[in-house]
Design a protein around this motif. Sequence first.
Motif, mmCIF file in Angstrom:
data_model
loop_
_atom_site.group_PDB
_atom_site.id
_atom_site.type_symbol
_atom_site.label_atom_id
_atom_site.label_comp_id
_atom_site.label_asym_id
_atom_site.label_seq_id
_atom_site.Cartn_x
_atom_site.Cartn_y
_atom_site.Cartn_z
ATOM 1 N N LYS A 1 -2.818 -2.636 -5.409
ATOM 2 C CA LYS A 1 -3.243 -2.887 -6.631
ATOM 3 C C LYS A 1 -4.436 -3.481 -6.563
ATOM 4 N N ASP A 2 -5.190 -3.850 -5.417
ATOM 5 C CA ASP A 2 -6.463 -4.086 -5.266
ATOM 6 C C ASP A 2 -7.226 -3.854 -4.152
ATOM 7 N N SER A 3 -6.565 -2.619 -3.439
ATOM 8 C CA SER A 3 -7.418 -2.185 -2.422
ATOM 9 C C SER A 3 -7.451 -0.643 -2.406
ATOM 10 N N GLU B 1 2.460 2.234 5.629
ATOM 11 C CA GLU B 1 2.723 1.912 4.268
ATOM 12 C C GLU B 1 3.315 0.237 4.485
ATOM 13 N N MET B 2 4.263 0.292 5.373
ATOM 14 C CA MET B 2 5.311 -0.795 5.451
ATOM 15 C C MET B 2 4.435 -2.114 6.182
ATOM 16 N N THR B 3 3.558 -1.757 7.021
ATOM 17 C CA THR B 3 2.966 -2.833 7.756
ATOM 18 C C THR B 3 1.338 -2.861 7.604
ATOM 19 N N GLY B 4 0.525 -1.967 7.121
ATOM 20 C CA GLY B 4 -0.637 -1.881 6.891
ATOM 21 C C GLY B 4 -1.340 -2.069 8.048
ATOM 22 N N ASP B 5 -0.674 -1.446 9.178
ATOM 23 C CA ASP B 5 -1.611 -1.341 10.412
ATOM 24 C C ASP B 5 -1.822 -0.037 10.870
ATOM 25 N N GLY B 6 -3.196 0.105 10.962
ATOM 26 C CA GLY B 6 -4.067 1.216 11.049
ATOM 27 C C GLY B 6 -3.494 2.015 12.560
ATOM 28 N N GLY C 1 13.469 -1.039 4.524
ATOM 29 C CA GLY C 1 12.959 -2.112 4.984
ATOM 30 C C GLY C 1 11.855 -2.787 4.212
ATOM 31 N N ASP C 2 10.974 -1.958 3.718
ATOM 32 C CA ASP C 2 9.625 -2.160 2.884
ATOM 33 C C ASP C 2 9.905 -3.353 1.871
ATOM 34 N N ASN C 3 8.841 -4.327 2.144
ATOM 35 C CA ASN C 3 8.913 -5.347 1.203
ATOM 36 C C ASN C 3 10.299 -6.190 0.785
ATOM 37 N N MET D 1 0.958 -1.343 0.002
ATOM 38 C CA MET D 1 0.137 -0.012 0.104
ATOM 39 C C MET D 1 0.857 1.200 -0.035
ATOM 40 N N SER D 2 0.495 2.279 -0.861
ATOM 41 C CA SER D 2 1.117 3.436 -0.940
ATOM 42 C C SER D 2 0.425 4.547 -1.136
#
Length: 627
Positions: A415-417, A342-347, A273-275, A1-2
Amino acid sequence: MSSLPLSDIKITDSFWGRWQLVLIDVTLPTQYDQLVETGRIANFERAAGKKEGTFEGLWFNDSDAYKYAEACAYALAIRKDPKVQQCFDSVVEAIQGAQQPDGYLNTFFQLKHPNLKWRNLNMMHELYCGGHLIEAGVAAFECLGDRRLLDVSIRFVEHVMSVFGPGKRRGYCGHEEIELALVRLARATNEPKYSEFARWMVEERGHSPSPFEAELADPEASALWPGSGSLLTKDGKYDGQYAQDHAPIRQHTEIVGHAVRAMYLYIAAAELGDNRNDNPLEEALVRIWNNLTGRRMYVTGGIGPSSSNEGFTADYDLPNLTAYAETCASCGLVFWGHKMLEMTGDGDYVDVMERALYNGALSGISLSGDHYFYANPLESRGSHKRTPWFTCACCPPNIARLIGSIGRYSVGSSKDSFYVHMPVGCEAAATLNGVKVDFKIESDYPWSGKYKLHVSPKSPVQFKLLLRIPAWSGEMEIDFPAAEDPADYESGYAVFDRTWATGDTLTVDLGMEPKWVEADPRVRDNVGRVALTNGPLVYTLEAPDLGFVPQLFSVDVEAPIELKKEKVLEGVNVLSVEGLAIVDEPADELYVPSGANNSKEAVGKFIPYYAWCNRGSTDMQVWVRQI
């Protein structure tokens, strides 16, 4: 996510929309005047041989011009404005003219110490200034299609990489910044070598012996800024904590040193560190983040309590009256929180990002857009005032570039969110599973937690819609008649995974209501005190709304809280609650028996913290006593 490209987001709400209009009409023109009046632009013209004279101001003043240019790029993407365009072009042309043929660019060294380049990396900010140059170049290229500063940046980086790197000289900047900028340059140019150079710098940091130790032993290098030793050593030995140079990054256990430097290092580390499935690095970043937000952060999202090192001290050391909490540090926390998201997707990271954005950072600029705070205390006894500029003016252009890029932090996509992190009123577009989808958010955020989200794909398409559930939310309610199934819940988001069609509309209520919060009792200054919040906003008491100094007020936390929108401070929501006030009357004796001081019923009118000191210097207090 970005985040989405800023060209795909248009802010439409009354809150950030107003701030962006002020940015274009007031902030950027007045900041340009300051850049000219204080010699910052003239330094570039002198380095280019277009003006006589030597360097004027502080050695890192070039960075203010770079951050200003970045803010202009965002503003011009929002609205084409002839005045801002003229200011932007003037700054860009001055920068272009000052660059040396070999790519080097730093007007302080070019004008005053041409033989001492790269001799004092620990304190002289050559690479730090270069990092802000790169960020400006990337912003202008991505937002405006303007390559002028991007080309200057590339020549500068190629020069730096000819001096430093594997098999060459070992070195990195005492004030981190270039590392994160290099990652963004790599992304903008599709040149991985720039991010790998950033990785080398981050990985080299903290290994002994530090290159800074040799610089401290170099009399000529140390003479450039004699204070380096007192900041980088402890008990006569090299310590490095001030510049996060005390240990390799994966060994970091707590947040230390200069607050802004720390933020920029950890942003770069999260970018790198992302991805990459680098679990030790991610674990270190989470560990440091938890130490910061769990033990060393103000309720306003301010960080760095100490003025002596512009940074951190010890766990739970969070004094209110003497809080430093630099505006740039809160901006940095917004940037780091966003990258951790963005790295974790954690709100959960949005909760901190949002707290810092709406309070600790936004407090740094006046409602008029032309006066600023460097430090952001949580209590004042009338000695604080906003000023139109600073000798060290890092904060004004930093908050300007944050306001200009606010869309970056409100929504995001993969891509899908599609993600709604903060329901800022906006129009946005994203390509999801190959189909362009338009989104429209109608909201009165942050004054209300209610908003509508309209989804309009060019053709029916399946994707995930993720709506953040804030930690402060009472009980989130979502009205979506077209949904066949209720939402799932994932990492702090309500998730709808379905095929969407034009006309799909969701009505969301985040359950925003005023709440009292207490601090951990180890924060000694706040024992017996409470702070008032409403959604993402922290509130405070000011003397003009009370009729007396807020230090004399004690609140009844059981009393109802009245919310009312008032025509003050650009139309803020004011929260009123009953309490008691000590009668401030002259007494015959300094000390009297307990209970002898009279008190009276009073109503405390709380305003958003970011809006304090917009009516002149006054007494203020965030943490108030409770009855």
